[in-house]
Enzyme design. Sequence first.
Site, PDB file in Angstrom:
ATOM      1  N   SER A 134      -3.471   2.788   6.369  1.00  0.00           N
ATOM      2  CA  SER A 134      -2.475   2.405   7.362  1.00  0.00           C
ATOM      3  C   SER A 134      -1.077   2.895   7.011  1.00  0.00           C
ATOM      4  O   SER A 134      -0.826   4.088   6.971  1.00  0.00           O
ATOM      5  CB  SER A 134      -2.517   0.884   7.548  1.00  0.00           C
ATOM      6  OG  SER A 134      -1.696   0.465   8.601  1.00  0.00           O
ATOM      7  N   ASP A 167       2.387   3.637  12.989  1.00  0.00           N
ATOM      8  CA  ASP A 167       2.139   3.761  11.560  1.00  0.00           C
ATOM      9  C   ASP A 167       1.054   4.806  11.309  1.00  0.00           C
ATOM     10  O   ASP A 167       0.594   5.481  12.229  1.00  0.00           O
ATOM     11  CB  ASP A 167       1.783   2.407  10.941  1.00  0.00           C
ATOM     12  CG  ASP A 167       0.473   1.839  11.477  1.00  0.00           C
ATOM     13  OD1 ASP A 167       0.069   2.248  12.595  1.00  0.00           O
ATOM     14  OD2 ASP A 167      -0.145   1.006  10.806  1.00  0.00           O
ATOM     15  N   SER A 204       1.112 -11.182  -1.452  1.00  0.00           N
ATOM     16  CA  SER A 204       0.394 -10.076  -0.839  1.00  0.00           C
ATOM     17  C   SER A 204      -1.102 -10.297  -0.988  1.00  0.00           C
ATOM     18  O   SER A 204      -1.559 -10.933  -1.945  1.00  0.00           O
ATOM     19  CB  SER A 204       0.794  -8.761  -1.513  1.00  0.00           C
ATOM     20  OG  SER A 204      -0.104  -7.725  -1.197  1.00  0.00           O
TER      21      SER A 204
END
Length: 554
Positions: free
Chosen positions: A66, A284, A508
Amino acid sequence: MANYRTAYAFAREMHPKTEKADIQYGTAGFRTKANKLGYVMYRMGLLAVLRARYKNATIGVMITASHNPEPDNGVKLVDPYGEMLEQSWEGWATKFANVGDDQLESIIAEIIQEYNIPMTERVQICIGKDTRPSSPSLAKSVMDGVLALSGKPVDFGIVTTPQLHYFVACKNSKHAYGIPTEEGYYHKLVTAFLNLRSHQTNSCEGNGNYRNRILYDGANGVGAKKIKQFQERLGEALKIELYNDEGIGTGKLNHLCGADYVKSNQKLPNGIPIQPNVRCCSVDGDADRIVYYFTDENDKFHLLDGDRIATLIAAYLKELLEQIDIDLNLALIQTAYANGASTEYITQKLKVPVACVSTGVKHLHHKAVEYEVGVYFEANGHGTVIFRQSAKDRLKQAVEDSSRSDAQRNAAKRLLNLINVINETVGDAISDMLVVETILHAKGWDVQDWEATYTDLPNRLIKVTIENRNVITTTDAERICLTPPGLQDEINALVSKYNKARSFVRPSGTEDIVRVYAEAATREEADMLAAEVGQKVYEMAGGIGDRPEIPNNL
């Protein structure tokens, strides 16, 4: 037919486990340096076949990282209706990736026994990849895994992540959702978009303040390749000017460009010319996120992110439903990252219910399906709209109902066309762009009109590197920090110092960093609050590397 013992032997000889450190399957699947992923890709090919046999359906495997920079790559599995892998199987993905070569045979046997998986079906696995130089070799590893368990790999080559989700949904719906080819994808979206454009006004050029020109940042990725197909098909209906369009292996993917760069830095990407009040957008690296923006006559940057897109779409859907005079359960799904001003606007002004869920598209998607019409977007620009089949059926009935007025029936037709522009399987940057352009054109708005609907609270997002991200745990859709003890009290004390402020922290899902979000009444206060909370995270959660610094200009 090959069995799991054959798969084990092939893994040992051709795809041996090369990394000692464990890797975890998260919302975005696996992501790390590409040279560490060969054996993981092979094992995901195995798991995809097992998942497909268990579901008696086609499964997808997408090779992408991504918005990550090019040295990275990754992989994620796509479930039968184009949705992300079922959460209960994320644990199996993690197990498959981390067991030693000598345990692979037993873990395959374990999952077969656990789910009573039949091993005789010849299932299809759709495989797609982005433009990273590492993707072809990693795709070969996936295919080896698929073939080792006698699955049938279907290679779609270089595609956007949303395209692969679309292909999987089409195959499992027996083409009811669409034709599972690239041409089928383009035809569905473009036909519906042009139908809407032709019925909204006789002028393709503009409507009110709207002008059909947009500057498009392709992030030097697959979104740049695929937008060319739309440029050819849309013609004068939407003039898309493409920037950041480097070829495979020559462009720096996501480097100083792309949706994540624009959102995080809140400035123009490299390559986009400064043209006052001209609509711009960035996607993206795999084209599942999009943000809009513009610079004004004073060169000030204005961002219209996922929150703005969500509120624009939700407002327009409500408007159409009111014109049709049909009552469908419409809701907007957000995460804690949603700007507080957007939540206030959608609940207080538009009177549309809002639900807040944990970060990650899978959480938004699962919540959205609870409503007849669920709009979900992350602030980063990843989102879509989901319509229940019962809602679509009622709209079709409204079109055919002769007792309704022409205006009502035409509004129902517009909404049905809009549904065909939307990729309901997953967030799709190009589909979302076409939806936004449809709505702006219908309203006669350009970006200044869109931005004027409400005023964002200034916000800042920073990252703090820590030794172990697992020391941070949260609750209440990640808005409250549970551990380490005392950190939430410190955050509360800092927030109380500023006007209209809030802040939260979350680990994260893929690396040992903590993301700190802060918003407040002024830019200076938001920057200060983010830095102060970041320092507390560093002190109390085992920070390493650079300590967050208070901005020099404050």
